[in-house]
Motif scaffolding. Structure first.
Motif, short mmCIF file in Angstrom:
data_model
loop_
_atom_site.label_atom_id
_atom_site.label_comp_id
_atom_site.label_asym_id
_atom_site.label_seq_id
_atom_site.Cartn_x
_atom_site.Cartn_y
_atom_site.Cartn_z
N ILE A 1 40.15 38.47 40.32
CA ILE A 1 39.02 38.86 41.20
C ILE A 1 39.98 39.02 42.51
CG2 ILE A 1 37.05 38.58 42.94
CD1 ILE A 1 36.10 36.84 40.25
N LEU A 2 40.79 38.15 42.62
CA LEU A 2 41.74 38.13 44.00
C LEU A 2 42.71 39.47 44.17
CD1 LEU A 2 43.43 35.07 45.72
CD2 LEU A 2 44.62 37.13 45.25
N VAL A 3 43.28 39.59 42.96
CA VAL A 3 44.25 40.63 42.82
C VAL A 3 43.57 42.07 42.97
CG1 VAL A 3 45.95 42.00 41.42
CG2 VAL A 3 46.02 39.57 41.72
N THR A 4 42.42 42.23 42.36
CA THR A 4 41.78 43.71 42.39
C THR A 4 40.89 43.92 43.59
OG1 THR A 4 40.33 42.79 40.92
CG2 THR A 4 42.05 43.64 39.84
N ALA A 5 40.57 42.85 44.38
CA ALA A 5 39.63 43.15 45.36
C ALA A 5 40.02 44.18 46.48
CB ALA A 5 39.42 41.69 46.13
N GLU A 6 38.91 44.88 46.79
CA GLU A 6 39.33 45.98 47.91
C GLU A 6 38.79 45.57 49.21
OE1 GLU A 6 39.51 49.38 50.35
OE2 GLU A 6 37.56 48.57 49.63
N ASN A 7 38.17 44.46 49.22
CA ASN A 7 37.56 44.08 50.65
C ASN A 7 37.97 42.55 51.02
OD1 ASN A 7 35.09 42.51 50.13
ND2 ASN A 7 35.02 44.34 48.78
N LEU A 8 38.11 42.14 52.15
CA LEU A 8 38.39 40.83 52.26
C LEU A 8 37.44 39.85 51.93
CD1 LEU A 8 39.85 40.73 55.97
CD2 LEU A 8 40.98 40.29 53.76
N PHE A 9 36.03 40.00 52.05
CA PHE A 9 35.09 38.99 51.47
C PHE A 9 35.14 38.89 49.85
CE2 PHE A 9 30.86 37.70 50.05
CZ PHE A 9 30.58 36.80 50.91
N GLN A 10 35.39 40.07 49.35
CA GLN A 10 35.76 39.60 47.86
C GLN A 10 36.81 38.97 47.66
OE1 GLN A 10 34.80 43.16 45.49
NE2 GLN A 10 35.79 42.31 43.50
N PHE A 11 38.01 39.25 48.42
CA PHE A 11 39.21 38.67 48.16
C PHE A 11 39.01 37.12 48.62
CE2 PHE A 11 43.31 37.05 49.62
CZ PHE A 11 44.31 37.84 48.91
N PHE A 12 38.16 36.76 49.47
CA PHE A 12 37.79 35.42 50.01
C PHE A 12 37.19 34.54 48.57
CE2 PHE A 12 35.26 32.11 52.01
CZ PHE A 12 36.36 31.46 52.76
N ILE A 13 36.49 35.30 48.00
CA ILE A 13 35.96 34.62 46.68
C ILE A 13 37.01 34.31 45.72
CG2 ILE A 13 34.39 34.98 44.71
CD1 ILE A 13 32.65 36.81 46.38
N GLY A 14 37.79 35.16 45.44
CA GLY A 14 38.85 34.79 44.68
C GLY A 14 39.95 33.89 45.09
N TRP A 15 40.23 33.75 46.43
CA TRP A 15 41.04 32.94 47.32
C TRP A 15 40.43 31.18 47.11
CZ3 TRP A 15 45.09 33.76 50.35
CH2 TRP A 15 45.66 32.75 51.21
N GLU A 16 39.07 31.40 47.25
CA GLU A 16 38.40 29.99 47.14
C GLU A 16 38.36 29.53 45.80
OE1 GLU A 16 37.62 28.00 49.78
OE2 GLU A 16 38.73 29.46 51.00
N GLY A 17 38.18 30.54 44.87
CA GLY A 17 38.16 29.98 43.34
C GLY A 17 39.42 29.50 43.01
N VAL A 18 40.74 30.22 43.15
CA VAL A 18 41.71 29.58 42.77
C VAL A 18 42.30 28.18 43.40
CG1 VAL A 18 42.83 32.02 42.24
CG2 VAL A 18 43.34 30.91 44.59
N GLY A 19 41.65 27.97 44.79
CA GLY A 19 41.92 26.89 45.26
C GLY A 19 41.39 25.63 44.87
N ILE A 20 40.01 25.73 44.38
CA ILE A 20 39.33 24.82 43.69
C ILE A 20 39.76 24.53 42.32
CG2 ILE A 20 37.32 26.16 42.97
CD1 ILE A 20 37.21 22.53 44.42
N MET A 21 40.10 25.37 41.72
CA MET A 21 40.78 25.30 40.32
C MET A 21 42.03 24.67 40.27
SD MET A 21 38.25 26.21 38.35
CE MET A 21 39.13 25.78 36.98
N SER A 22 42.80 24.99 41.40
CA SER A 22 44.26 24.25 41.68
C SER A 22 43.73 22.75 41.72
CB SER A 22 44.69 24.75 42.85
OG SER A 22 46.12 23.80 43.02
#
Length: 619
Positions: free
Chosen positions: A131-152
């Motif tokens: 999701i983070l890699v394919t996101a075209e807008n910052l809001f969707q990028f932020f969803i993937g960003w937070e997702g990889v953080g909590i999974m880490s």
């Protein structure tokens, strides 16, 4: 340019469905749930090659697909995916690394009772990264960003019964939460100023770009473990080795660099932020490389090496060469994941021993693993015609021929020399020197652990050439330069190898009675270095703890709540108590003052009435 969604489905939704399918089916209905998940990861990788081939065949044409989600004021939030150089090249690399690590994990963690849950968490992390890699807008990028953080956090704390794992996971969360403030500030600033969240349409004037650019830089510095936020990455080595190989080498830690690559137009609108990115990356690269020289823990050497390479990527972005940074991300993923898997095999064979001083001579006991460890170390050092050479050489050439300050150049060259030194030191202590392992260690190699390592070794050799011939940078680099500039990277590599070889030869010629001892001056220098590093790390942690807990409680909850109410009540009590003392004089003064004020207000209102009527008649 918006095209039919078939290609988007092929790129994103199909690998997404392939990875998610084994998670939806109960494990009891699968004959071999772990093998099925490994097979699905392989199938997802092969599926992601189709849109990559399509993109290359169509001359790297950018394709986007988006649909409207909601609106905030005048800002429209969309669900959008993009197919460009970065997403289509990184997704196959991501899935290839995931496939190799999952196959390795089946053997490495076979004794774990919750290995099926572990695979599900690895898969969830992969979905968030997609999701983070394919996101075209910052809001969707932020969803993937937070997702990889909590999974880490969940994967670092997999062995939650160990106190060190709990501390490492909390440390990673605290540092990443502090860094996420930057991305939240950027998002809020763009919404307040009615700017589009679309990455491709970020048009901001230079006088307005400082705040969002610094916010993005802060977010990237935390996620990619730059100076000030760097202690969490070595501490995260408390997690299982497959977690280190996937999250902390090739995927999650490069998310910060990937953010700056995506938003490079916004970053370059501010010269202050660009210069800060350059200096921060160069200093982080040198600091982490020097830390790796003094470490004896095998996984922490590789972790500090990762931090150093992340600093080199940030330096490339500061040079306004985001394509070179992405190329280094792509090549770095192969050999760094392979180094972690080699370390996992060695540690597993030596009964969880991670100290390189208690290893040695493994070239005969673990020939395949030792050979791949040497290949990965040489690729990391920038050996000609291996994967790391094509990206590191291009970055050093770029910094040599650019009009930047020489301080960043000097720090980058020193970091490159240190990289060669600690790589040679790691090879010598682990594979080449006299065996120092316990005689009862059950050393063995299996096909299930060596096959993923060999697969990544092929990528460590061939990926650099394949990627460099496919990705053409939009900005034409300088084609002519002095011979000394062209050979700078190779000269640094040769210098590091010579210095390391001399140190090894001198150490071998020392008497046996002095080999176990160390020069008092060197011991004091190393001890002072660790004290300084520990002090800086402690200061950052204390400050972050105060910001996130004590300061928050005292400011928002305590000061604005009970303390404020108490202060207001005491203030009113003091004012009223001075009036109620059973004396006639204060009472008379209050009565007279009240009568005068009432009279004044009465006559003022009476006079205002006729004046208003007169004005109405005149109009």
């Amino acid at each position: 340019m918006t095209q039919p969604s078939a290609l988007i489905i092929m790129l994103f939704l199909l690998p997404l469905a392939i990875l998610t399918l084994p998670m939806l089916i109960p494990s009891s209905k699968l004959t071999s749930p772990l093998s099925t998940k490994v097979l699905m990861a392989k199938l997802a990788f092969l599926t992601s090659l189709i849109p990559l081939t399509y993109l290359i065949y169509n001359d790297l044409t950018i394709t986007t697909y988006e649909t409207r989600w909601s609106e905030i004021s005048t800002t429209t939030i969309r669900i959008s995916f993009t197919l460009d150089i970065y997403s289509t090249f990184f997704l196959p690399i991501l899935l290839f690394v995931v496939w190799s690590i999952m196959e390795f994990t089946v053997q490495y963690m076979e004794s774990d009772m919750k290995i099926n849950t572990f695979f599900n968490q690895l898969t969830t992390f992969t979905l968030m990264m997609m999701i983070l890699v394919t996101a075209e807008n910052l809001f969707q990028f932020f969803i993937g960003w937070e997702g990889v953080g909590i999974m880490s956090f969940m994967l670092i704390n997999w062995w939650s019964f160990r106190s060190n794992s709990n501390k490492a996971a909390m440390q990673a969360v605290i540092y990443n939460r502090l860094a996420d403030i930057g991305l939240v500030i950027t998002l809020a600033w763009m919404v307040i100023n009615n700017l589009s969240l679309s990455i491709k349409s970020m048009q901001i004037t230079p006088d307005m770009a400082l705040i969002p650019a610094l916010g993005l830089l802060l977010a990237a510095a935390g996620k990619s473990a730059q100076f000030g936020f760097h202690p969490w990455l070595p501490a995260a080595m408390e997690g299982p080795t497959p977690v280190s190989a996937l999250l902390h080498s090739s995927t999650m830690v490069v998310a910060g660099v990937f953010l700056l690559i995506r938003t490079s137009d916004l970053l370059y609108s501010s010269e202050t932020a660009t210069t800060a990115c350059l200096l921060l990356g160069a200093f982080t690269s040198m600091l982490a490389a020097s830390c790796a020289l003094t470490q004896n823990d095998l996984k922490k050497i590789i972790a500090y090496s990762t931090t150093s390479q992340l600093g080199l990527m940030m330096t490339s972005i500061g040079l306004k060469q985001p394509e070179l940074a992405f190329m280094h991300i792509s090549t770095h993923a192969f050999f760094k994941a392979m180094l972690f898997l080699c370390a996992g095999t060695i540690i597993h064979s030596l009964d969880n021993e991670q100290d390189i001083r208690k290893m040695g001579g493994l070239k005969k006991a673990l020939p395949t693993t030792s050979s791949c460890l040497i290949i990965g170390s040489l690729a990391l050092s920038g050996m000609p015609f291996m994967a790391g050479f094509y990206s590191k050489d291009a970055i050093i050439e770029s910094i040599n021929t650019s009009n930047v300050n020489s301080l960043s150049l000097a720090m980058t060259l020193v970091a490159t020399t240190f990289t060669t030194l600690y790589s040679l030191r790691m090879i010598y202590y682990v594979a080449l020197s006299t065996p120092r392992i316990l005689p009862l260690s059950a050393i063995s190699e299996t096909h299930q652990t060596t096959n993923p390592i060999l697969r990544l070794a092929i990528g460590s050799i061939a990926a650099g050439l394949m990627i460099s011939t496919t990705i053409l940078p939009p900005n034409i680099p300088q084609l002519t330069m002095p011979t000394s500039t062209k050979l700078a990277a190779l000269s640094i590599l040769v210098l590091g190898l010579l210095v390391g070889s001399i140190l090894i030869t001198v150490a071998d010629q020392l008497p046996s009675s002095t080999k176990g001892t160390q020069n008092p001056l060197i011991s004091k220098i190393i001890h002072s270095y660790f004290i300084l590093h520990h002090t800086l790390s402690s200061m950052v942690l204390q400050i972050s703890q105060k910001l996130s807990t004590h300061l928050m409680d005292q400011t928002h909850y305590e000061a604005l709540g009970p303390k404020t109410m108490t202060y207001l009540q005491m203030l009113m009590a003091k004012l009223l108590t001075s009036l109620h003392k059973a004396r006639i004089n204060p009472y008379l003064k209050i009565i007279i003052l009240s009568i005068m004020l009432i009279t004044l207000f009465y006559f003022t209102s009476m006079n205002a009435g006729p004046l208003d009527a007169a004005h109405e008649l005149e109009s």
